[in-house]
Design a protein around this motif. Structure first.
Motif, PDB file in Angstrom:
ATOM      1  N   ASP A   3       0.859  -1.183   0.000  1.00  0.00           N
ATOM      2  CA  ASP A   3       0.000   0.000   0.000  1.00  0.00           C
ATOM      3  C   ASP A   3       0.892   1.228   0.000  1.00  0.00           C
ATOM      4  O   ASP A   3       1.589   1.502   0.978  1.00  0.00           O
ATOM      5  CB  ASP A   3      -0.911  -0.002   1.235  1.00  0.00           C
ATOM      6  N   LEU A   4       0.886   1.953  -1.095  1.00  0.00           N
ATOM      7  CA  LEU A   4       1.755   3.117  -1.242  1.00  0.00           C
ATOM      8  C   LEU A   4       1.057   4.419  -0.886  1.00  0.00           C
ATOM      9  O   LEU A   4       1.709   5.435  -0.709  1.00  0.00           O
ATOM     10  CB  LEU A   4       2.280   3.188  -2.683  1.00  0.00           C
ATOM     11  N   ILE A   5      -0.243   4.377  -0.797  1.00  0.00           N
ATOM     12  CA  ILE A   5      -0.993   5.589  -0.499  1.00  0.00           C
ATOM     13  C   ILE A   5      -1.662   5.464   0.864  1.00  0.00           C
ATOM     14  O   ILE A   5      -1.873   4.366   1.364  1.00  0.00           O
ATOM     15  CB  ILE A   5      -2.056   5.882  -1.582  1.00  0.00           C
ATOM     16  N   VAL A   6      -1.983   6.591   1.428  1.00  0.00           N
ATOM     17  CA  VAL A   6      -2.700   6.632   2.699  1.00  0.00           C
ATOM     18  C   VAL A   6      -4.121   7.080   2.388  1.00  0.00           C
ATOM     19  O   VAL A   6      -4.340   8.199   1.913  1.00  0.00           O
ATOM     20  CB  VAL A   6      -2.022   7.612   3.685  1.00  0.00           C
ATOM     21  N   GLN A   7      -5.062   6.186   2.606  1.00  0.00           N
ATOM     22  CA  GLN A   7      -6.447   6.468   2.221  1.00  0.00           C
ATOM     23  C   GLN A   7      -6.990   7.719   2.886  1.00  0.00           C
ATOM     24  O   GLN A   7      -7.690   8.512   2.247  1.00  0.00           O
ATOM     25  CB  GLN A   7      -7.333   5.267   2.537  1.00  0.00           C
ATOM     26  N   SER A   8      -6.659   7.940   4.132  1.00  0.00           N
ATOM     27  CA  SER A   8      -7.180   9.131   4.818  1.00  0.00           C
ATOM     28  C   SER A   8      -6.611  10.405   4.197  1.00  0.00           C
ATOM     29  O   SER A   8      -7.304  11.417   4.110  1.00  0.00           O
ATOM     30  CB  SER A   8      -6.869   9.076   6.308  1.00  0.00           C
ATOM     31  N   ALA A   9      -5.373  10.368   3.728  1.00  0.00           N
ATOM     32  CA  ALA A   9      -4.779  11.536   3.082  1.00  0.00           C
ATOM     33  C   ALA A   9      -5.458  11.809   1.742  1.00  0.00           C
ATOM     34  O   ALA A   9      -5.676  12.969   1.366  1.00  0.00           O
ATOM     35  CB  ALA A   9      -3.281  11.333   2.888  1.00  0.00           C
ATOM     36  N   VAL A  10      -5.803  10.752   1.030  1.00  0.00           N
ATOM     37  CA  VAL A  10      -6.510  10.905  -0.245  1.00  0.00           C
ATOM     38  C   VAL A  10      -7.885  11.510   0.003  1.00  0.00           C
ATOM     39  O   VAL A  10      -8.290  12.448  -0.689  1.00  0.00           O
ATOM     40  CB  VAL A  10      -6.636   9.553  -0.985  1.00  0.00           C
ATOM     41  N   LYS A  11      -8.575  10.999   1.005  1.00  0.00           N
ATOM     42  CA  LYS A  11      -9.904  11.536   1.338  1.00  0.00           C
ATOM     43  C   LYS A  11      -9.817  13.003   1.719  1.00  0.00           C
ATOM     44  O   LYS A  11     -10.660  13.812   1.334  1.00  0.00           O
ATOM     45  CB  LYS A  11     -10.535  10.739   2.477  1.00  0.00           C
ATOM     46  N   ASP A  12      -8.781  13.369   2.488  1.00  0.00           N
ATOM     47  CA  ASP A  12      -8.593  14.770   2.875  1.00  0.00           C
ATOM     48  C   ASP A  12      -8.359  15.647   1.646  1.00  0.00           C
ATOM     49  O   ASP A  12      -8.899  16.749   1.544  1.00  0.00           O
ATOM     50  CB  ASP A  12      -7.420  14.921   3.841  1.00  0.00           C
ATOM     51  N   GLN A  13      -7.563  15.161   0.716  1.00  0.00           N
ATOM     52  CA  GLN A  13      -7.261  15.924  -0.500  1.00  0.00           C
ATOM     53  C   GLN A  13      -8.500  16.083  -1.380  1.00  0.00           C
ATOM     54  O   GLN A  13      -8.681  17.110  -2.033  1.00  0.00           O
ATOM     55  CB  GLN A  13      -6.141  15.224  -1.289  1.00  0.00           C
TER      56      GLN A  13
END
Length: 55
Positions: A3-13
């Protein structure tokens, strides 16, 4: 696959947008491809350090 991405960071963006569950897997694959290409480019230029210009 890692997993290279952080789902919570994507949701925040993407604040205010809904995010489909399969989006994260697709984004992770895209990020992996970008990293692979950057590493290949650095190697082709006889460098072990991946730099911003390799993107």
């Amino acid at each position: 696959m890692a997993d290279l991405i952080v789902q919570s960071a994507v949701k925040d963006q993407l604040e205010g947008q809904n995010v489909a569950s399969n989006f994260y897997d697709a984004l992770d694959e895209e990020v992996a491809a970008v990293l692979d290409n950057a590493a290949r480019r650095a190697e082709e230029n006889d460098r072990k350090t991946v730099q911003a210009r390799d993107l």
